[in-house]
Structures are given as structure tokens and as C-alpha cells.
Motif scaffolding. Structure first.
Motif, PDB file in Angstrom:
ATOM      1  N   ASP A   1      11.881 -28.682 -23.888  1.00 30.32           N
ATOM      2  CA  ASP A   1      12.014 -28.158 -22.525  1.00 30.32           C
ATOM      3  C   ASP A   1      13.396 -28.513 -21.996  1.00 30.32           C
ATOM      4  OD1 ASP A   1       9.492 -27.173 -22.659  1.00 30.32           O
ATOM      5  OD2 ASP A   1       8.659 -28.405 -21.054  1.00 30.32           O
TER       6      ASP A   1
ATOM      7  N   GLU B   1       3.458 -15.534 -12.111  1.00 32.35           N
ATOM      8  CA  GLU B   1       4.772 -15.022 -11.759  1.00 32.35           C
ATOM      9  C   GLU B   1       5.685 -16.112 -11.209  1.00 32.35           C
ATOM     10  OE1 GLU B   1       6.094 -11.981 -12.323  1.00 32.35           O
ATOM     11  OE2 GLU B   1       4.249 -11.713 -13.488  1.00 32.35           O
TER      12      GLU B   1
ATOM     13  N   THR C   1       2.206 -21.387 -11.759  1.00 35.39           N
ATOM     14  CA  THR C   1       1.720 -20.596 -12.906  1.00 35.39           C
ATOM     15  C   THR C   1       1.982 -19.117 -12.607  1.00 35.39           C
ATOM     16  OG1 THR C   1      -0.499 -20.481 -11.933  1.00 35.39           O
ATOM     17  CG2 THR C   1      -0.067 -22.258 -13.513  1.00 35.39           C
TER      18      THR C   1
ATOM     19  N   TYR D   1      12.475 -14.238 -17.187  1.00 28.86           N
ATOM     20  CA  TYR D   1      12.149 -15.116 -18.316  1.00 28.86           C
ATOM     21  C   TYR D   1      11.111 -16.161 -17.879  1.00 28.86           C
ATOM     22  CZ  TYR D   1      16.622 -13.360 -20.146  1.00 28.86           C
ATOM     23  OH  TYR D   1      17.659 -12.571 -20.574  1.00 28.86           O
ATOM     24  N   ASN D   2      10.366 -16.650 -18.862  1.00 28.40           N
ATOM     25  CA  ASN D   2       9.499 -17.792 -18.613  1.00 28.40           C
ATOM     26  C   ASN D   2      10.362 -19.045 -18.442  1.00 28.40           C
ATOM     27  OD1 ASN D   2       7.018 -16.399 -18.828  1.00 28.40           O
ATOM     28  ND2 ASN D   2       7.101 -16.536 -21.067  1.00 28.40           N
ATOM     29  N   ILE D   3      10.052 -19.866 -17.470  1.00 26.71           N
ATOM     30  CA  ILE D   3      10.811 -21.088 -17.241  1.00 26.71           C
ATOM     31  C   ILE D   3      10.483 -22.093 -18.348  1.00 26.71           C
ATOM     32  CG2 ILE D   3      11.193 -23.012 -15.648  1.00 26.71           C
ATOM     33  CD1 ILE D   3      10.443 -21.116 -13.371  1.00 26.71           C
TER      34      ILE D   3
ATOM     35  N   LYS E   1       7.873 -26.996 -16.538  1.00 33.63           N
ATOM     36  CA  LYS E   1       6.969 -26.762 -15.417  1.00 33.63           C
ATOM     37  C   LYS E   1       7.683 -27.078 -14.111  1.00 33.63           C
ATOM     38  CE  LYS E   1       2.533 -27.605 -17.710  1.00 33.63           C
ATOM     39  NZ  LYS E   1       1.293 -28.442 -17.676  1.00 33.63           N
TER      40      LYS E   1
ATOM     41  N   ALA F   1       6.000 -18.937 -12.371  1.00 34.18           N
ATOM     42  CA  ALA F   1       6.525 -19.718 -13.488  1.00 34.18           C
ATOM     43  C   ALA F   1       7.583 -18.945 -14.263  1.00 34.18           C
ATOM     44  CB  ALA F   1       5.387 -20.130 -14.424  1.00 34.18           C
ATOM     45  N   LYS F   2       8.128 -17.917 -13.623  1.00 35.42           N
ATOM     46  CA  LYS F   2       9.178 -17.106 -14.247  1.00 35.42           C
ATOM     47  C   LYS F   2      10.441 -17.202 -13.408  1.00 35.42           C
ATOM     48  CE  LYS F   2       5.791 -13.829 -16.122  1.00 35.42           C
ATOM     49  NZ  LYS F   2       5.952 -14.212 -17.518  1.00 35.42           N
TER      50      LYS F   2
END
Length: 318
Positions: free
Chosen positions: A210, A139, A137, A150-152, A155, A141-142
């Protein structure tokens, strides 16, 4: 009994002197391995589902992708006495859980595909992973791409031996301790391939929105002699290989992409030099509504990991 591929007439067209064949699934008596109706059905789907799926034309399925024992020329059958001799070969004892494999090859691409878990066991493993795996979760998760963060679009989690780290796309990840389920899957992969793995990257896709963009798993921490073992659980998803010389506006060669559908419970082994020449991706598929968990088992070079830690510590202020 295991699945084999019966060779038919070459499909029109050649690419880099490599002939492509239309594959007709059949059953040949080679090694004492049983194939369930589920395995046969899923393998048929994988083999015949699209024209971009390339299988080699000179190898029969092997007991392990790391043990090439039987060769045959096009349209020639392996003699029965040669098969019996191979069955007695003591090197096969190295693998305690042999499974039927199919070879997938193109120019510089070398992969092996098999169904590792039957549906009931794959279902149970999926449920257990949903309870055990803790995903990144904040940082972690980027991801950094061409200098931008970017956000991945999925998960992610990393597990492995104590102290191991893995750096990719500008993010350095520390391995969490193995969970019981991850150890079980890792051991099943090792028993089937003869390869030892000390790290796993887990990607969870909530549905077909996703995805994962084109990339190569060629980071310096990875042992270049070890394949990457990709286990898929949950929704079947398209998996596409694209040769590095065909990317971008200035592509220098005409090489078709290789498109696979990775089934629930399947194992895809990406052998060297695949990640040197081929990018792979998991594109958006809006019609897929259920989740998928993918586990890519890797072998991290521990001496490089230690050197990376020393470099980071040396940069910290006193």
C-alpha cells in the motif's frame, strides 16, 4: 534534557547556497524536558539514517515549532544566561505538553519532527484506532487522477467537526464525528504545537505494498497559515519530499529529494510554505509486512466549506 544536533564540518557540496552538515546527536541542557531511552534511540535513527535528511544549521531544538526563541550562528554556543532567560519566558506556558523537536529544512521546505508517543502508548492508540475507525468503501474508496478513476491503494477515512468537508483528487469527503481516540491524539498534537485542528484524514496501509503517490496538500479548503500535522502509528515507512521544479522531463533545477523515515509514535509538522514547493509521497516498500496508520490533522476554512455546499445545492435540479 533534550536532543540537540552538534555541528560538524560541512559535507562537501552546496545547493542553492545552503550548506549541509553531518549531524552528530548529543545531549544539551536547554529546557526541563525528559527524553526516554526509546526517544533518544528513535531520534538517532531518524537523524543519521541517510544523507538525504537535511536539518537546519542555525536553530537549536525548540520547545514548540511555532516558538522560535533562540538563534545561534554556526559553531557558536548559546550563552547559559540566555538559555535561563528563555526558560523564564512566559510565552512557553502556552504549550502544556512540550516535546523535543528537530528542524528539517531545504529550499522552501520547513518541517519539524518529534516523537509524540512512547511505544506502549503508541501501541495502545494503534489498537484503539483499529476498533474505532470506519474506512470508506465503494465510490468513496476511489480517486480521480487526470480524468481517470482508480482504486485507492490504501484505506481512507475522514473525521472532524460537524459539517466539514474536504475535496481532493475529484472526491468530496464529509467528516465523521470525532471518536474518543482521535480526540485524544488531536489534543496531544495541539498541546505540543499550539495549533488548533478541526479535521483529520486517516490513511491505513496494510503493508509495504500500500502506498501514496506524489502530491501536495494545497487544496483551497485548507488554512494556508496552518501547518499539517502528520502522526504515524505502526510500521516505520519512508516518506519522500520532491521539489516541484525537479519533477518531469523538463525539470528546471537540480535539488535533491529529502527522504525521512517516520517512526511509530512520531509527529511530522509540515509548515508553510512546504506544500507550495514540495510534493511528498509514501512509496512501495515490499519488505514492510506490517500495517501503518497515518493521521494528517488539518485546519479547514469553514467559510469555504459553506460556500462549497451552497454551490453544490444550487446545481441540484428542482
Amino acid at each position: 534534557m533534550i536532543l540537540n544536533a552538534a555541528w560538524s564540518k560541512p559535507v562537501a557540496g552546496e545547493l542553492n547556497d545552503m550548506k549541509y552538515y553531518k549531524i552528530t546527536p548529543t545531549i544539551l541542557k536547554t529546557f526541563p524536558i525528559s527524553v526516554s531511552p526509546h526517544q533518544a534511540t528513535e531520534m538517532d535513527k531518524f537523524l543519521v539514517g541517510g544523507q538525504n535528511k537535511r536539518l537546519c544549521s542555525n536553530d537549536v531544538p525548540r520547545r514548540s515549532p511555532r516558538t522560535k526563541k533562540i538563534k545561534m550562528e554556526e559553531h557558536e554556543c548559546v550563552e547559559e544566561e540566555e538559555q535561563e532567560e528563555e526558560e523564564r519566558d512566559p510565552s512557553f506556558e502556552e504549550f502544556s505538553h512540550p516535546i523535543p523537536w528537530q528542524k528539517i529544512e531545504a529550499d522552501g521546505l520547513d518541517c519539524d519532527y518529534a516523537l509524540l508517543f512512547l511505544k506502549e502508548e503508541a501501541d495502545n492508540l494503534f489498537r484503539q484506532l483499529e476498533e474505532e475507525v470506519v474506512y470508506s468503501t465503494g465510490e468513496e474508496a476511489k480517486v480521480q487522477v487526470f480524468g481517470k478513476v482508480y482504486n485507492i491503494p490504501r484505506k481512507q477515512a475522514t473525521y472532524g467537526n460537524t459539517g466539514l468537508t474536504y475535496t481532493y483528487s475529484g472526491v468530496r469527503r464529509l467528516a465523521s464525528p470525532w471518536t474518543p481516540t482521535l480526540e485524544y491524539i488531536r489534543n496531544a498534537v495541539t498541546d505540543s504545537t499550539g495549533q488548533q485542528f478541526n479535521f483529520v484524514l486517516i490513511n491505513r496501509y496494510k503493508d509495504g505494498q500500500d502506498h501514496m503517490g506524489e502530491h501536495r496538500d494545497d487544496e483551497k479548503e485548507l488554512d494556508p497559515s496552518c501547518p499539517i500535522a502528520s502522526v504515524s502509528l505502526g510500521a516505520a515507512r519512508d516518506f519522500i519530499f520532491r521539489h516541484r521544479d525537479t519533477r518531469g522531463k523538463r525539470s528546471s533545477r537540480q535539488i535533491d529529494p529529502v527522504k525521512l523515515e517516520l517512526a511509530h509514535g512520531s509527529l511530522l509538522l509540515m509548515n508553510p510554505p512546504t506544500n507550495t514547493f514540495w510534493y511528498h509521497s509514501l512509496p512501495v516498500r515490499k519488505k514492510v509486512l506490517s500495517p501503518r496508520i497515518n493521521l494528517t490533522f488539518r485546519r479547514i476554512l469553514e467559510d469555504i466549506t459553506e460556500q462549497s455546499k451552497r454551490n453544490i445545492n444550487s446545481k441540484k435540479p428542482d
